[in-house]
Write a protein that holds these residues in place. Structure first.
Motif, mmCIF file in Angstrom:
data_model
loop_
_atom_site.group_PDB
_atom_site.id
_atom_site.type_symbol
_atom_site.label_atom_id
_atom_site.label_comp_id
_atom_site.label_asym_id
_atom_site.label_seq_id
_atom_site.Cartn_x
_atom_site.Cartn_y
_atom_site.Cartn_z
ATOM 1 N N UNK A 10 0.789 -1.227 0.000
ATOM 2 C CA UNK A 10 0.000 0.000 0.000
ATOM 3 C C UNK A 10 0.817 1.272 0.000
ATOM 4 N N UNK A 11 2.133 1.172 -0.229
ATOM 5 C CA UNK A 11 2.981 2.352 -0.297
ATOM 6 C C UNK A 11 3.428 2.561 -1.743
ATOM 7 N N UNK A 12 4.151 3.657 -1.999
ATOM 8 C CA UNK A 12 4.638 3.932 -3.348
ATOM 9 C C UNK A 12 5.620 2.868 -3.819
ATOM 10 N N UNK A 13 6.271 2.199 -2.877
ATOM 11 C CA UNK A 13 7.214 1.137 -3.246
ATOM 12 C C UNK A 13 6.505 -0.112 -3.747
ATOM 13 N N UNK A 14 5.239 -0.252 -3.416
ATOM 14 C CA UNK A 14 4.459 -1.428 -3.825
ATOM 15 C C UNK A 14 4.111 -1.301 -5.307
ATOM 16 N N UNK A 15 4.680 -2.142 -6.135
ATOM 17 C CA UNK A 15 4.445 -2.090 -7.577
ATOM 18 C C UNK A 15 3.268 -2.947 -8.010
ATOM 19 N N UNK A 16 2.616 -3.583 -7.068
ATOM 20 C CA UNK A 16 1.489 -4.458 -7.392
ATOM 21 C C UNK A 16 0.158 -3.822 -6.999
ATOM 22 N N UNK A 18 -2.283 -0.634 -5.677
ATOM 23 C CA UNK A 18 -2.391 0.812 -5.843
ATOM 24 C C UNK A 18 -2.412 1.508 -4.480
ATOM 25 N N UNK A 19 -1.431 2.379 -4.193
ATOM 26 C CA UNK A 19 -1.395 3.033 -2.886
ATOM 27 C C UNK A 19 -2.520 4.044 -2.696
ATOM 28 N N UNK A 36 -3.181 -3.105 -8.767
ATOM 29 C CA UNK A 36 -4.407 -3.757 -8.291
ATOM 30 C C UNK A 36 -5.208 -2.874 -7.345
ATOM 31 N N UNK A 37 -6.524 -2.890 -7.503
ATOM 32 C CA UNK A 37 -7.437 -2.263 -6.558
ATOM 33 C C UNK A 37 -8.102 -3.390 -5.773
#
Length: 268
Positions: A10-16, A18-19, A36-37
């Protein structure tokens, strides 16, 4: 690896994932987003998309256009009337913890209303009852949202100083509701539904310890607020933790005593 994934979820680092969808329950890219949502199947919080009918005055204020006192008063009166009406209607489905209306003007956030209940089953009841209903000539679009903490979802720059992105920021710009109005609707909710005061938040030693920790953090937060002033939205450091039935009764009794005694007036 699992700890790393949990840390960045859930952060900007998460590429999977959407934060923005994770934090505010809405994304400017909608279904076209390349991340992903994760739509919750159960939540305490509902998103009522585009429900608030912004007036020309409120749109001008949100867009930082020139305004005067009369324009501001008309916009605020409309907002407060909406807040009271919607809060008391939604309170028929369960005990409300918080209700916010956003000031953003971007397409995916304009007019969005969020209501957080104390219990998931109340949010479920509200979702069922609101399905197919209309408000101000528009179909109410209600859905579960991932938002659980409005402090994390809001734009800190907007509420503390000034947001450089203006009304098109992707974080919540929460409209200001005076504390007197919030107290009034909470008092009316408990007057209309006294059974809510008898509801418990659970039992067990662990939960009791958690509540003590929450109250301790709350006291420390209030001391810091007293020294450093108030947030833009008028929150004077009240704890985000849930209150017990006894604490809510004491809170309402204190409000009534202030009202009857005429002392220590409420600061809006």
């Amino acid at each position: 690896m699992a700890e790393q994934l949990a840390r960045i979820f859930g952060t900007e680092e998460d590429r999977v994932n959407c934060p923005f969808y994770f934090k505010i329950g809405a994304c400017r890219n909608g279904d076209q987003c390349n991340r992903l949502h994760n739509r919750p199947t159960m939540s305490q919080t509902l998103l009522l998309s585009h429900m608030y009918p912004n007036t020309p005055e409120s749109l001008a204020l949100a867009n930082d256009e020139p305004w005067d006192d009369d324009m501001y008063d008309r916009a605020q009166q409309h907002l407060e009337a909406f807040y009271v009406e919607v809060f008391l209607e939604l309170a028929n489905y369960g005990e409300i913890e918080d209700l916010v209306v956003v000031d953003n003007l971007c397409d995916h956030m304009i007019g969005n209303v969020y209501v957080k209940y104390y219990h998931e089953e109340d949010a479920e009841r509200a979702l069922m009852k609101l399905t197919g209903r209309f408000y101000s000539g528009k179909l109410i679009q209600a859905e579960y949202t991932t938002v659980s903490d409005f402090r994390e979802a809001r734009c800190r720059a907007f509420h503390e100083t000034r947001c450089n992105r203006g009304a098109y920021c992707n974080f919540m710009h929460i409209k200001h509701i005076p504390r007197a109005i919030k107290r009034r609707v909470v008092r009316e909710m408990y007057d209309d539904h006294p059974e809510y005061l008898g509801q418990t938040r659970g039992a067990g030693k662990k939960e009791g310890k958690d509540r003590k920790k929450d109250r301790s953090r709350s006291r420390r937060g209030k001391e810091k607020k007293d020294k450093g002033g108030r947030d833009r939205d008028g929150d004077d450091g009240a704890s985000a933790a849930r209150q017990t039935s006894e604490e809510r009764r004491a809170m309402i009794a204190s409000w009534n005593q202030e009202k009857d005694g005429g002392g220590g007036g409420v600061v809006a």
